[in-house]
Design a protein around this motif. Sequence first.
Motif, PDB file in Angstrom:
ATOM      1  N   CYS A  49       0.832  -1.204   0.000  1.00 14.02           N
ATOM      2  CA  CYS A  49       0.000   0.000   0.000  1.00 14.02           C
ATOM      3  C   CYS A  49       0.865   1.252   0.000  1.00 14.02           C
ATOM      4  N   PRO A 102       0.285   3.719  -3.930  1.00 17.98           N
ATOM      5  CA  PRO A 102      -0.885   4.394  -3.329  1.00 17.98           C
ATOM      6  C   PRO A 102      -2.206   3.932  -3.931  1.00 17.98           C
ATOM      7  N   LEU A 103      -2.225   3.605  -5.216  1.00 20.14           N
ATOM      8  CA  LEU A 103      -3.489   3.194  -5.831  1.00 20.14           C
ATOM      9  C   LEU A 103      -4.019   1.896  -5.218  1.00 20.14           C
ATOM     10  N   GLY A 107      -3.355   0.933  -2.095  1.00 17.28           N
ATOM     11  CA  GLY A 107      -3.833   1.334  -0.775  1.00 17.28           C
ATOM     12  C   GLY A 107      -5.220   1.946  -0.854  1.00 17.28           C
TER      13      GLY A 107
END
Lengths: 254, 254
Positions: free
Chosen positions: B121, B125-126, B128
């Motif tokens: 994550c 970021p995507l 997460g």
Amino acid sequence: MTADERGPLDVLIRRLKRASRLDETEAEALLSLPAIVRDVGSGYMIGRSGERPGQCCLLADGFIRRDQTTSDGKRQILSFYVPGDIPDLQTIHLKTLDHDVVTVTEARLVFLPHEPLVALCRAHPLIGEALWRETLIDAAVTRAWITTIGRTSARARVAHLLCELATRLDVVGLAEERRFRMPLTQHEIGDALGLSIVSVNRILQDLRGHKVISLSKRVLAIHDWDKLQRIGQFDPLYLHLHGAPPASGMPEGS
Amino acid sequence: MTADERGPLDVLIRRLKRASRLDETEAEALLSLPAIVRDVGSGYMIGRSGERPGQCCLLADGFIRRDQTTSDGKRQILSFYVPGDIPDLQTIHLKTLDHDVVTVTEARLVFLPHEPLVALCRAHPLIGEALWRETLIDAAVTRAWITTIGRTSARARVAHLLCELATRLDVVGLAEERRFRMPLTQHEIGDALGLSIVSVNRILQDLRGHKVISLSKRVLAIHDWDKLQRIGQFDPLYLHLHGAPPASGMPEGS
DNA sequence: CGAAACTTTGAAAAGGATCAAACTTTGTGG
DNA sequence: CCACAAAGTTTGATCCTTTTCAAAGTTTCG
């Protein structure tokens, strides 16, 4: 120095530190968020079911509730929020509201636009995780609410709600000696717990009669905390307050 | 090629793509997760209230429920899970379980350790955000459940649950023509909806008598979808299935 | 001061719960 | 493959919690 005199984002930082570890770096970054403060009256509609808000709303002062309305017009209140909470934090990644967000009392709101919030989460994973955790705690409270409504008596439900309110208000310093200004009407209590207003009223009478609580002029005092806790089968575990030192000296368990 | 013959993580990727945008990079990264597959019988306790699990559990096949038990021993089922769901995803950041996680039927489980999951994550970021979003959808379903239990009749509750099950099973290809193998006992339906088993039974009789459904030998068929939807005041909005094309040709709204 | 919102009380009705017992399906071991 | 036990479903009868309806008090606030 009161909460109002500090920046509105201090409320947020203190709140996140309750359940998550944040260092100076993250605190600094949080303070750089654009924030719009707004004071509104009670009954103010912050968001409506079906809308796609562009920001989240941090509650700095006052009370908020979230409502769902059934297709035959009955209202169910899903949760109440006290200062420090972000009632619609989920809109950061779940764009469409599936309920209304309404102030219960006069309130001071701090609006945080989604875009910089998301950017901040990406740049500082710890902030993202702290906010994610907040939404998870909100979900945990909602789950406990299901069990209360689905499997306990009307009396237990009211007691449970009073215990929860007292506990959460105490954490933010708004309940001295389990005594606080009651923000909710009996109508709202009923709509939160799936009860009629008449039932709520009779249960409150009864709790007063047994000297468990007193309530007049909108001030609620809990005289027999243990008993109220027992009646409501209240165990604060689900609030996930762990690291948080109580603002006043409220004992933890029984 | 069936789901079982593909890697266990393909289920996860397809699932996340339902509500979130994921590129090849993220898909690749997800495939690198360590995953332990395990087949278990029905009634298997995946996690207990109070425990601190070190991994999440992706359901590849079968059904799972989450239970809370009141201090006087009554059971409330908080939610049901179908293949593709991760019932305890919240433990990634809310360490202590506040409910039990139990298989309803025989099941194939895919365990995903927290540590690499969190690392993933942070690196992507995507991913997460997609996982965060999944926990938010879970919370939205839980909220709808509150309104159903708190403000609708026993009949409406049962109808609503059947509609929800049919819809969710259809999305993962387990309901043909609104006909599926019913995984739940009447006891479980009751514990989910805050009803007695006797009530549940009578309501099912009644729905059969009115030719809305049929149910025998554990196979449920919905004959009059519109009517069942009306009885249950079911609006699939809260399931947040938006982007997902239905596996079979189930119409959306009415 | 007066209207609106909120609380209180009484009486009757209803929706589900509980209790009890029979029936059916499912799964297991011989 | 059958017999049996356990789990799950069905039905009837009664009870009880909570709702609904109705109307009178009481606060609150402009």
